[in-house]
Design an enzyme around this catalytic site. Sequence first.
Site, mmCIF file in Angstrom:
data_model
loop_
_atom_site.group_PDB
_atom_site.id
_atom_site.type_symbol
_atom_site.label_atom_id
_atom_site.label_comp_id
_atom_site.label_asym_id
_atom_site.label_seq_id
_atom_site.Cartn_x
_atom_site.Cartn_y
_atom_site.Cartn_z
ATOM 1 N N GLU A 47 45.656 -76.715 -12.669
ATOM 2 C CA GLU A 47 46.720 -75.872 -12.999
ATOM 3 C C GLU A 47 46.894 -76.184 -14.430
ATOM 4 O O GLU A 47 47.885 -76.566 -15.023
ATOM 5 C CB GLU A 47 48.059 -76.257 -12.139
ATOM 6 N N GLU A 206 45.442 -72.864 -3.348
ATOM 7 C CA GLU A 206 46.515 -73.895 -2.890
ATOM 8 C C GLU A 206 47.551 -72.911 -2.307
ATOM 9 O O GLU A 206 47.912 -72.034 -3.117
ATOM 10 C CB GLU A 206 46.963 -74.806 -4.198
#
Length: 566
Positions: A47, A206
């Site tokens: 991320e 995710e």
Amino acid sequence: MRHAFGSRAAICHSSPAYREAAAAITTRLAERYAGHPALAMWHVHNEYGVPVSACFCDNCAAHFRRWLRARYGSVEAVNDAWGTTFWGLRYGSLDEIDPPRLTPTAGNPAQQLDYRRFADDTMRENFRMERDILHRHAPGVPVTTNFMTALSQCDTVDYWAWGREVDLVTNDHYLMTDGRRTHVNLAMAADLTRSVAGGGPWLLLEHSTSGVSWQPRNPAKRPGEMARNSLAHVARGSEGAMFFQWRQSRKGAEKFHSAMLPHAGTDSRVWREVVRLGADIGSLAPLNGTRTVADAAMVWDWQSWWAQSLEWRPSEDHDARERADSFYEALYDGHLTVDFAHPEADLSAYPLVVVPALYLATAEAGRNLRAYVEKGGTLVVSYFSGIVDEHDAVHPGAHPGVLRDVLGLTVEEWSPLGEGESVRITGPGQTPLTADVWTEFVVPRGAETVWTYADGPAAGGPAVTRHGLGRGTAWYVSTRLGPGALDTVLAGACEDAGIAPRTGIPRDEVVRRSGESGDYLFAVNHTEHDAKVPLQAPGTELLGGERAAGQLTVPAGAVRVVRLDA
């Protein structure tokens, strides 16, 4: 202020020591696992941009000067681009330039915008470094990093640029419990991810089996909601559905974040739903090679969002992300599947293109949108678009700058409304619509007035216009319309675009994927009542195996996937 050790991702991406360590670790991992028979893909970092994208230390200052030299060539070019003559902020050499640190009042907006670009570019430099190491050691094995395209979760990364660097686009998505219809935000993030992937395959890397741990309130997902979340992503192009995390941790900051294997163990609803989802995903294997079919496009540019978010704009109530959410929700409720597009991208495949917020619009973007309309497209542009160039400099002449010609109008001034204020606009049918936040003094220069301000600062003036140009039309919405009002205006644009009203479909999610193996209809029922979805052709429902014809029954909270007969 310096961040201290004790959390995650406290990184200076300009640090030579960080780069050296990252390269060493990546090399050691590649040497160990490159030949492993189970290796399917490399996942670099986690991320990017969350929670830290920009650092402001001396290493960053030196790196920023090198970046400016490569981008502009000279300090004179930087002074010109940043407009440093204003307020006497001129630099004598590049060595005098620092990151935009704390200043007594508003800083130079062009410098701040360039620093956001620099921070994003620097993260991408580091990704490319690790990616290239992995490519050398394991040729042919794809490399990715997990994006966070949901507009509410990461605003520091230009994913148009990042999408060109990964071998497979992957994304993380977590439901936001902030009062919005969470499944609409999910659909928007999935459509945006697919668009970053150029319409090709991507992967949900995710999401959560149930509640998360980092919002003010973290409710559990209701029975069946996890499957709906997962399969809605598949409907919009994902090749599967993966989770963070596998086993729920007993310690640490995310010990209350849900997992595939929860604290309750395998004798739990979450575990049983995960197992069932695995079987359902397996039954959808025929979808391999198919692509999601879009009906319209929405123009979005992260760099424009960055620029609009800087200080001293006409109204803090005008939020580019909010306009994107609202326009998307209106199209979603009209059962139109949306691709996202960069403002300079080819738009010729779409009968309808919507521009919810494009404060920063390059001259090339203006030419592109004009050509799209001239060749027969229908364009809808919302207020405060086309205002500045890539350096946050106002385009010469009247607003809206590079969009004046395509819209057939000028804006002499804008007059934002006070907190809680609203205006009414009247038009076809004379049923007033309500608007708030923003009004403008619009002067038609070829455009026709469709809706008029009935009151407020611009009373009697155009509120919504329509301009015929070449073979197409361009609509302009000069105020902030709420959901019902926006639906009304978009209905007129859809008529121009030749998009027939999608009647007979309940208010749930209906999406198509198509390819050589056939056409597939996803129907996702987010309501508490059974729904009936009309079918254009008979087919076989893949999750249950039964035949369906005429209409498809979708139980409350369920998902159905029909492979339509040829």
